[in-house]
Design a protein around this motif. Structure first.
Motif, PDB file in Angstrom:
ATOM      1  N   UNK A  98       0.842  -1.197   0.000  1.00  0.00           N
ATOM      2  CA  UNK A  98       0.000   0.000   0.000  1.00  0.00           C
ATOM      3  C   UNK A  98       0.874   1.242   0.000  1.00  0.00           C
ATOM      4  N   UNK A  99       0.274   2.377  -0.313  1.00  0.00           N
ATOM      5  CA  UNK A  99       1.007   3.646  -0.319  1.00  0.00           C
ATOM      6  C   UNK A  99       2.168   3.624  -1.294  1.00  0.00           C
ATOM      7  N   UNK A 100       3.302   4.182  -0.872  1.00  0.00           N
ATOM      8  CA  UNK A 100       4.480   4.258  -1.736  1.00  0.00           C
ATOM      9  C   UNK A 100       5.062   2.889  -2.068  1.00  0.00           C
ATOM     10  N   UNK A 101       4.730   1.873  -1.299  1.00  0.00           N
ATOM     11  CA  UNK A 101       5.199   0.520  -1.623  1.00  0.00           C
ATOM     12  C   UNK A 101       4.497  -0.014  -2.872  1.00  0.00           C
ATOM     13  N   UNK A 102       3.309   0.497  -3.177  1.00  0.00           N
ATOM     14  CA  UNK A 102       2.584   0.077  -4.376  1.00  0.00           C
ATOM     15  C   UNK A 102       3.114   0.796  -5.612  1.00  0.00           C
ATOM     16  N   UNK A 103       3.274   2.114  -5.505  1.00  0.00           N
ATOM     17  CA  UNK A 103       3.879   2.889  -6.588  1.00  0.00           C
ATOM     18  C   UNK A 103       4.275   4.262  -6.075  1.00  0.00           C
ATOM     19  N   UNK A 104       5.263   4.837  -6.730  1.00  0.00           N
ATOM     20  CA  UNK A 104       5.682   6.198  -6.386  1.00  0.00           C
ATOM     21  C   UNK A 104       5.681   7.029  -7.654  1.00  0.00           C
ATOM     22  N   UNK A 105       5.340   8.287  -7.496  1.00  0.00           N
ATOM     23  CA  UNK A 105       5.326   9.214  -8.622  1.00  0.00           C
ATOM     24  C   UNK A 105       6.081  10.471  -8.225  1.00  0.00           C
ATOM     25  N   UNK A 106       6.120  11.402  -9.116  1.00  0.00           N
ATOM     26  CA  UNK A 106       6.762  12.693  -8.876  1.00  0.00           C
ATOM     27  C   UNK A 106       6.194  13.299  -7.598  1.00  0.00           C
ATOM     28  N   UNK A 107       7.046  13.578  -6.602  1.00  0.00           N
ATOM     29  CA  UNK A 107       6.542  14.126  -5.346  1.00  0.00           C
ATOM     30  C   UNK A 107       5.754  15.432  -5.507  1.00  0.00           C
ATOM     31  N   UNK A 108       6.056  16.206  -6.534  1.00  0.00           N
ATOM     32  CA  UNK A 108       5.339  17.471  -6.711  1.00  0.00           C
ATOM     33  C   UNK A 108       3.932  17.270  -7.255  1.00  0.00           C
ATOM     34  N   UNK A 109       3.641  16.076  -7.780  1.00  0.00           N
ATOM     35  CA  UNK A 109       2.311  15.819  -8.314  1.00  0.00           C
ATOM     36  C   UNK A 109       1.644  14.622  -7.646  1.00  0.00           C
ATOM     37  N   UNK A 110       2.321  14.036  -6.698  1.00  0.00           N
ATOM     38  CA  UNK A 110       1.799  12.833  -6.056  1.00  0.00           C
ATOM     39  C   UNK A 110       0.641  13.148  -5.126  1.00  0.00           C
ATOM     40  N   UNK A 111      -0.021  12.096  -4.703  1.00  0.00           N
ATOM     41  CA  UNK A 111      -1.180  12.250  -3.839  1.00  0.00           C
ATOM     42  C   UNK A 111      -0.846  12.029  -2.371  1.00  0.00           C
ATOM     43  N   UNK A 112       0.417  11.734  -2.065  1.00  0.00           N
ATOM     44  CA  UNK A 112       0.894  11.631  -0.695  1.00  0.00           C
ATOM     45  C   UNK A 112       0.036  10.773   0.214  1.00  0.00           C
ATOM     46  N   UNK A 113      -0.462  11.393   1.266  1.00  0.00           N
ATOM     47  CA  UNK A 113      -1.238  10.689   2.280  1.00  0.00           C
ATOM     48  C   UNK A 113      -2.517  10.106   1.683  1.00  0.00           C
ATOM     49  N   UNK A 114      -3.116  10.805   0.737  1.00  0.00           N
ATOM     50  CA  UNK A 114      -4.336  10.306   0.096  1.00  0.00           C
ATOM     51  C   UNK A 114      -4.101   8.921  -0.507  1.00  0.00           C
ATOM     52  N   UNK A 115      -2.969   8.743  -1.181  1.00  0.00           N
ATOM     53  CA  UNK A 115      -2.657   7.443  -1.784  1.00  0.00           C
ATOM     54  C   UNK A 115      -2.517   6.375  -0.705  1.00  0.00           C
ATOM     55  N   UNK A 116      -1.853   6.693   0.383  1.00  0.00           N
ATOM     56  CA  UNK A 116      -1.679   5.722   1.466  1.00  0.00           C
ATOM     57  C   UNK A 116      -3.030   5.305   2.043  1.00  0.00           C
ATOM     58  N   UNK A 117      -3.901   6.275   2.275  1.00  0.00           N
ATOM     59  CA  UNK A 117      -5.220   5.977   2.837  1.00  0.00           C
ATOM     60  C   UNK A 117      -6.068   5.183   1.850  1.00  0.00           C
ATOM     61  N   UNK A 118      -6.096   5.627   0.593  1.00  0.00           N
ATOM     62  CA  UNK A 118      -6.945   4.947  -0.405  1.00  0.00           C
ATOM     63  C   UNK A 118      -6.487   3.522  -0.678  1.00  0.00           C
ATOM     64  N   UNK A 119      -5.180   3.299  -0.766  1.00  0.00           N
ATOM     65  CA  UNK A 119      -4.705   1.939  -1.013  1.00  0.00           C
ATOM     66  C   UNK A 119      -4.970   1.053   0.202  1.00  0.00           C
ATOM     67  N   UNK A 120      -4.866   1.612   1.396  1.00  0.00           N
ATOM     68  CA  UNK A 120      -5.188   0.846   2.603  1.00  0.00           C
ATOM     69  C   UNK A 120      -6.657   0.460   2.650  1.00  0.00           C
ATOM     70  N   UNK A 121      -7.526   1.402   2.313  1.00  0.00           N
ATOM     71  CA  UNK A 121      -8.966   1.121   2.282  1.00  0.00           C
ATOM     72  C   UNK A 121      -9.277   0.073   1.223  1.00  0.00           C
ATOM     73  N   UNK A 122      -8.682   0.224   0.039  1.00  0.00           N
ATOM     74  CA  UNK A 122      -8.932  -0.728  -1.043  1.00  0.00           C
ATOM     75  C   UNK A 122      -8.425  -2.122  -0.664  1.00  0.00           C
ATOM     76  N   UNK A 123      -7.266  -2.201  -0.020  1.00  0.00           N
ATOM     77  CA  UNK A 123      -6.726  -3.497   0.406  1.00  0.00           C
ATOM     78  C   UNK A 123      -7.656  -4.153   1.431  1.00  0.00           C
ATOM     79  N   UNK A 124      -8.119  -3.373   2.406  1.00  0.00           N
ATOM     80  CA  UNK A 124      -9.027  -3.913   3.420  1.00  0.00           C
ATOM     81  C   UNK A 124     -10.340  -4.365   2.779  1.00  0.00           C
ATOM     82  N   UNK A 125     -10.844  -3.581   1.860  1.00  0.00           N
ATOM     83  CA  UNK A 125     -12.082  -3.928   1.166  1.00  0.00           C
ATOM     84  C   UNK A 125     -11.910  -5.212   0.359  1.00  0.00           C
ATOM     85  N   UNK A 126     -10.787  -5.327  -0.308  1.00  0.00           N
ATOM     86  CA  UNK A 126     -10.513  -6.515  -1.110  1.00  0.00           C
ATOM     87  C   UNK A 126     -10.496  -7.765  -0.226  1.00  0.00           C
TER      88      UNK A 126
END
Length: 104
Positions: free
Chosen positions: A39-67
């Motif tokens: 989840x989060x940056x372990x799933x993928x990383x992008x340009x820090x200036x355009x990344x979703x930061x904490x949002x990505x960590x939360x969303x991937x965690x929610x999606x993993x739990x849902x899955x």
């Protein structure tokens, strides 16, 4: 400095492009398997200036739990999670590529 002051790097598109283009993009090609979920940056990383930061960590965690809860375990939802991560990564990649074209 007045309210209209702009840093010299930001006022020069060629100079700005050097900073925008110097980034690391990494996609975990298998972010979920039978016994783990990245989840989060372990799933993928992008340009820090355009990344979703904490949002990505939360969303991937929610999606993993849902899955896990929808599929009574990890293994049956792996392909869907991996596809979701891949789509998100490439959407961001193509999005920033369009921005970079405009800056040049």
């Amino acid at each position: 400095m007045g309210k209209d002051w702009v840093h010299p790097v930001l006022s020069n598109k060629q100079q700005l492009a050097k900073y925008i283009l110097d980034v690391s993009w990494k996609l975990n090609t298998s972010p979920a398997s039978g016994n783990y979920i990245a989840i989060g940056d372990a799933a993928f990383t992008t340009d820090p200036s355009t990344s979703h930061g904490v949002l990505k960590a939360i969303m991937t965690g929610i999606m993993a739990a849902d899955m896990i809860t929808r599929n009574s375990g990890l293994s049956s939802g792996v392909a869907s999670y991996n596809n979701w991560i891949s789509k998100w990564f490439f959407t961001d990649l193509y999005g920033i590529a369009g921005i970079k074209k405009q800056v040049k």
